[in-house]
Design a protein around this motif. Structure first.
Motif, PDB file in Angstrom:
ATOM      1  N   THR A 179       0.841  -1.206   0.000  1.00 20.21           N
ATOM      2  CA  THR A 179       0.000   0.000   0.000  1.00 20.21           C
ATOM      3  C   THR A 179       0.870   1.248   0.000  1.00 20.21           C
ATOM      4  O   THR A 179       0.652   2.188  -0.786  1.00 20.21           O
ATOM      5  CB  THR A 179      -0.934  -0.019   1.221  1.00 20.21           C
ATOM      6  OG1 THR A 179      -1.779  -1.174   1.160  1.00 20.21           O
ATOM      7  CG2 THR A 179      -1.778   1.235   1.299  1.00 20.21           C
ATOM      8  N   LEU A 198      -5.460   0.714  -4.983  1.00 17.38           N
ATOM      9  CA  LEU A 198      -5.339   1.001  -3.552  1.00 17.38           C
ATOM     10  C   LEU A 198      -6.690   0.936  -2.846  1.00 17.38           C
ATOM     11  O   LEU A 198      -6.789   0.433  -1.727  1.00 17.38           O
ATOM     12  CB  LEU A 198      -4.691   2.376  -3.353  1.00 17.38           C
ATOM     13  CG  LEU A 198      -3.178   2.421  -3.546  1.00 17.38           C
ATOM     14  CD1 LEU A 198      -2.712   3.844  -3.809  1.00 17.38           C
ATOM     15  CD2 LEU A 198      -2.457   1.832  -2.327  1.00 17.38           C
ATOM     16  N   ARG A 199      -7.726   1.427  -3.474  1.00 19.83           N
ATOM     17  CA  ARG A 199      -9.052   1.365  -2.871  1.00 19.83           C
ATOM     18  C   ARG A 199      -9.520  -0.090  -2.764  1.00 19.83           C
ATOM     19  O   ARG A 199     -10.129  -0.491  -1.767  1.00 19.83           O
ATOM     20  CB  ARG A 199     -10.043   2.206  -3.676  1.00 19.83           C
ATOM     21  CG  ARG A 199      -9.827   3.708  -3.486  1.00 19.83           C
ATOM     22  CD  ARG A 199     -10.746   4.537  -4.399  1.00 19.83           C
ATOM     23  NE  ARG A 199     -12.148   4.288  -4.164  1.00 19.83           N
ATOM     24  CZ  ARG A 199     -12.885   4.876  -3.226  1.00 19.83           C
ATOM     25  NH1 ARG A 199     -12.336   5.753  -2.399  1.00 19.83           N
ATOM     26  NH2 ARG A 199     -14.178   4.603  -3.112  1.00 19.83           N
ATOM     27  N   ALA A 202      -7.686  -1.664   0.121  1.00 20.37           N
ATOM     28  CA  ALA A 202      -8.249  -1.200   1.394  1.00 20.37           C
ATOM     29  C   ALA A 202      -9.545  -1.920   1.735  1.00 20.37           C
ATOM     30  O   ALA A 202      -9.783  -2.281   2.903  1.00 20.37           O
ATOM     31  CB  ALA A 202      -8.475   0.313   1.340  1.00 20.37           C
ATOM     32  N   HIS A 206      -9.935  -4.506   4.973  1.00 22.51           N
ATOM     33  CA  HIS A 206     -10.996  -4.322   5.957  1.00 22.51           C
ATOM     34  C   HIS A 206     -11.812  -5.594   6.122  1.00 22.51           C
ATOM     35  O   HIS A 206     -12.157  -5.996   7.245  1.00 22.51           O
ATOM     36  CB  HIS A 206     -11.904  -3.165   5.547  1.00 22.51           C
ATOM     37  CG  HIS A 206     -12.981  -2.887   6.545  1.00 22.51           C
ATOM     38  ND1 HIS A 206     -14.252  -3.421   6.430  1.00 22.51           N
ATOM     39  CD2 HIS A 206     -12.983  -2.161   7.693  1.00 22.51           C
ATOM     40  CE1 HIS A 206     -14.978  -3.020   7.454  1.00 22.51           C
ATOM     41  NE2 HIS A 206     -14.234  -2.255   8.232  1.00 22.51           N
ATOM     42  N   TRP A 237      -0.684   2.005   9.597  1.00 24.16           N
ATOM     43  CA  TRP A 237      -1.854   1.984   8.724  1.00 24.16           C
ATOM     44  C   TRP A 237      -2.625   3.313   8.811  1.00 24.16           C
ATOM     45  O   TRP A 237      -3.079   3.856   7.798  1.00 24.16           O
ATOM     46  CB  TRP A 237      -2.787   0.836   9.112  1.00 24.16           C
ATOM     47  CG  TRP A 237      -2.550  -0.467   8.412  1.00 24.16           C
ATOM     48  CD1 TRP A 237      -2.082  -1.631   8.961  1.00 24.16           C
ATOM     49  CD2 TRP A 237      -2.806  -0.762   7.024  1.00 24.16           C
ATOM     50  NE1 TRP A 237      -2.031  -2.621   8.003  1.00 24.16           N
ATOM     51  CE2 TRP A 237      -2.468  -2.109   6.820  1.00 24.16           C
ATOM     52  CE3 TRP A 237      -3.282  -0.007   5.956  1.00 24.16           C
ATOM     53  CZ2 TRP A 237      -2.593  -2.726   5.573  1.00 24.16           C
ATOM     54  CZ3 TRP A 237      -3.411  -0.617   4.710  1.00 24.16           C
ATOM     55  CH2 TRP A 237      -3.066  -1.955   4.535  1.00 24.16           C
ATOM     56  N   VAL A 241      -3.511   5.781   5.564  1.00 22.99           N
ATOM     57  CA  VAL A 241      -4.894   5.960   5.125  1.00 22.99           C
ATOM     58  C   VAL A 241      -5.416   7.355   5.474  1.00 22.99           C
ATOM     59  O   VAL A 241      -6.003   8.046   4.617  1.00 22.99           O
ATOM     60  CB  VAL A 241      -5.779   4.846   5.724  1.00 22.99           C
ATOM     61  CG1 VAL A 241      -7.253   5.132   5.492  1.00 22.99           C
ATOM     62  CG2 VAL A 241      -5.382   3.495   5.119  1.00 22.99           C
ATOM     63  N   LYS A 244      -4.306  10.280   3.287  1.00 18.48           N
ATOM     64  CA  LYS A 244      -4.851  10.417   1.928  1.00 18.48           C
ATOM     65  C   LYS A 244      -6.382  10.380   1.981  1.00 18.48           C
ATOM     66  O   LYS A 244      -7.022   9.467   1.457  1.00 18.48           O
ATOM     67  CB  LYS A 244      -4.322   9.287   1.045  1.00 18.48           C
ATOM     68  CG  LYS A 244      -2.823   9.347   0.798  1.00 18.48           C
ATOM     69  CD  LYS A 244      -2.438  10.529  -0.074  1.00 18.48           C
ATOM     70  CE  LYS A 244      -0.944  10.553  -0.343  1.00 18.48           C
ATOM     71  NZ  LYS A 244      -0.553  11.748  -1.145  1.00 18.48           N
ATOM     72  N   PHE A 248      -9.034   7.529   0.433  1.00 17.76           N
ATOM     73  CA  PHE A 248      -9.554   6.494   1.332  1.00 17.76           C
ATOM     74  C   PHE A 248     -10.695   6.950   2.241  1.00 17.76           C
ATOM     75  O   PHE A 248     -11.293   6.117   2.919  1.00 17.76           O
ATOM     76  CB  PHE A 248      -8.428   5.986   2.240  1.00 17.76           C
ATOM     77  CG  PHE A 248      -7.287   5.313   1.538  1.00 17.76           C
ATOM     78  CD1 PHE A 248      -7.455   4.118   0.861  1.00 17.76           C
ATOM     79  CD2 PHE A 248      -6.011   5.878   1.582  1.00 17.76           C
ATOM     80  CE1 PHE A 248      -6.380   3.489   0.239  1.00 17.76           C
ATOM     81  CE2 PHE A 248      -4.930   5.257   0.967  1.00 17.76           C
ATOM     82  CZ  PHE A 248      -5.114   4.061   0.285  1.00 17.76           C
ATOM     83  N   LEU A 251     -14.069   5.107   2.735  1.00 16.56           N
ATOM     84  CA  LEU A 251     -14.043   3.646   2.849  1.00 16.56           C
ATOM     85  C   LEU A 251     -14.138   3.204   4.309  1.00 16.56           C
ATOM     86  O   LEU A 251     -13.701   3.915   5.208  1.00 16.56           O
ATOM     87  CB  LEU A 251     -12.751   3.098   2.231  1.00 16.56           C
ATOM     88  CG  LEU A 251     -12.528   3.405   0.749  1.00 16.56           C
ATOM     89  CD1 LEU A 251     -11.246   2.743   0.261  1.00 16.56           C
ATOM     90  CD2 LEU A 251     -13.720   2.953  -0.102  1.00 16.56           C
ATOM     91  N   ALA A 254     -11.030   3.464   6.693  1.00 18.18           N
ATOM     92  CA  ALA A 254     -10.685   4.748   7.312  1.00 18.18           C
ATOM     93  C   ALA A 254     -11.376   4.902   8.665  1.00 18.18           C
ATOM     94  O   ALA A 254     -10.750   5.340   9.646  1.00 18.18           O
ATOM     95  CB  ALA A 254     -11.050   5.900   6.377  1.00 18.18           C
TER      96      ALA A 254
END
Length: 375
Positions: A179, A198-199, A202, A206, A237, A241, A244, A248, A251, A254
């Protein structure tokens, strides 16, 4: 939010120590002039190189990152050449290590290693402008996506030399560093593919790693035996997250990491020193109270990224505690016991990366231009 003069001074002291005592080690006693590789570790008292049993690609890549960040182009160019000469196959695949003579030792294809090659090449290109770095980056990303993908949105931690499964499973730590690498690649290239991927990462992290009770990212997938929570990784982490929000912020990861940031502070800090412990049970009970330097630096970076008044007050306290407990005139202590006793005194070549990523966030908070470029 403006920061206090005290915090400003403490950040300046930390970066000055890095510039004077940490980075210069790795072009002096920390540099093997015969192999053109950094030694794996130095003695904590004398800074003499410890007898190497191996040289790792990841360590070379981290050194490429820190010297690129500092604008030390000549040394970065040498590291980039050594990384390819010793560890690469010319097509984006990397072995784990070579022996003390520079011959292949461990040919495992390790996701952690590949992530740091991507991360280092992105920074090297951005800071030093070598177009070959983007070619190496692209080839390595292709290998990661084509060979390491587990067909469930994440990646195998390690494969054999010929990219066959070896039972390593899927682990959070190499995925976290991938990541980080893809964030650097997005910044260096502007390629929106990285943002999309990246999304997706993530979302998969999760789903598979986050403990719903605490929001923490566990070391192993949820439901695994002998799982644990590392406070340092919650902070790491969180920084990636929360730093940015445009990428993120909407999501579920986050939201989870905001809870993990609080949980790790509540359960993972030593009273009186703010020392970050190594590992916790899922319920917050202490598993390992060892204080590793990297976890301390990730706590500081997370506080800087969070940036609210209480976090800045804690950061000022942390900066004083960290400087007095972990740093010394010759460099640093790698690990302390909660009592303050040194339990690992050698200085690994991989640790300047942790100091540099943390200090970058602190310097940005203070409005400092750091590191100074050139050389």
């Amino acid at each position: 939010m403006p920061i206090s003069p005290e915090l400003n001074q403490r950040i300046a002291a930390l970066t000055a120590h890095y510039d004077a005592a940490v980075l210069p080690l790795w072009t002096a006693s920390g540099w093997n002039t015969d192999l053109l590789l950094p030694y794996e570790a130095l003695d904590g008292a004398s800074a003499a190189p410890l007898s190497p049993s191996r040289y790792r690609a990841m360590a070379c890549a981290r050194q490429l990152y820190v010297f690129s960040l500092a604008g030390k182009q000549a040394h970065a160019d040498t590291l980039f050449g050594s990384l390819q000469a010793y560890f690469g196959n010319g097509e984006g695949a990397w072995i784990y290590s070579v022996d003390p003579a520079g011959s292949p030792l461990d040919a495992t294809r390790d996701l952690y290693t590949h992530a740091f090659v991507i991360f280092a090449c992105a920074t090297y290109h951005a800071r030093c402008g070598n177009p070959d770095a983007l070619d190496v980056l692209d080839e390595t990303v292709d290998i990661v996506e084509d060979r390491f993908a587990d067909e469930q949105g994440l990646y195998h931690a390690a494969l054999t030399e010929h990219f066959r499964p070896k039972g390593a499973g899927v682990l959070q730590n190499p995925i976290m560093h991938l990541t980080e690498a893809y964030l650097a690649a997005l910044e260096a290239t502007g390629d929106e593919w990285y943002a999309e991927r990246l999304r997706e990462i993530a979302m998969a992290v999760h789903e598979r790693f986050v403990d719903p009770a605490s929001g923490c990212v566990a070391e192993l997938p949820q439901g695994s035996a002998d799982n644990r929570i590392e406070p340092g990784h919650q902070f790491e982490w969180f920084s990636l997250v929360a730093g940015k929000p445009d990428l993120f912020g909407d999501l579920p990861l986050a939201d989870a990491l905001r809870r993990a940031f609080a949980f790790a502070q509540q359960h993972g800090l030593a009273a009186g020193t703010l020392g970050v412990s190594a590992a916790l049970e899922a319920n917050g009970a202490l598993l390992d109270g060892t204080e590793r330097i990297w976890a301390q630096t990730e706590f500081a970076r997370a506080l800087a990224v969070h940036g609210e008044a209480q976090s800045l007050a804690t950061l000022a306290d942390w900066a004083g505690q960290f400087h007095s407990r972990f740093l010394h005139a010759q460099g640093w202590h790698e690990c302390l016991a909660p009592s303050g006793d040194v339990v690992r005194a050698e200085m690994p070549s991989t640790s300047p990366y942790h100091l540099a990523t943390s200090y970058q966030a602190l310097a940005a908070l203070a409005g400092m231009a750091w590191p100074k470029q050139g050389g």
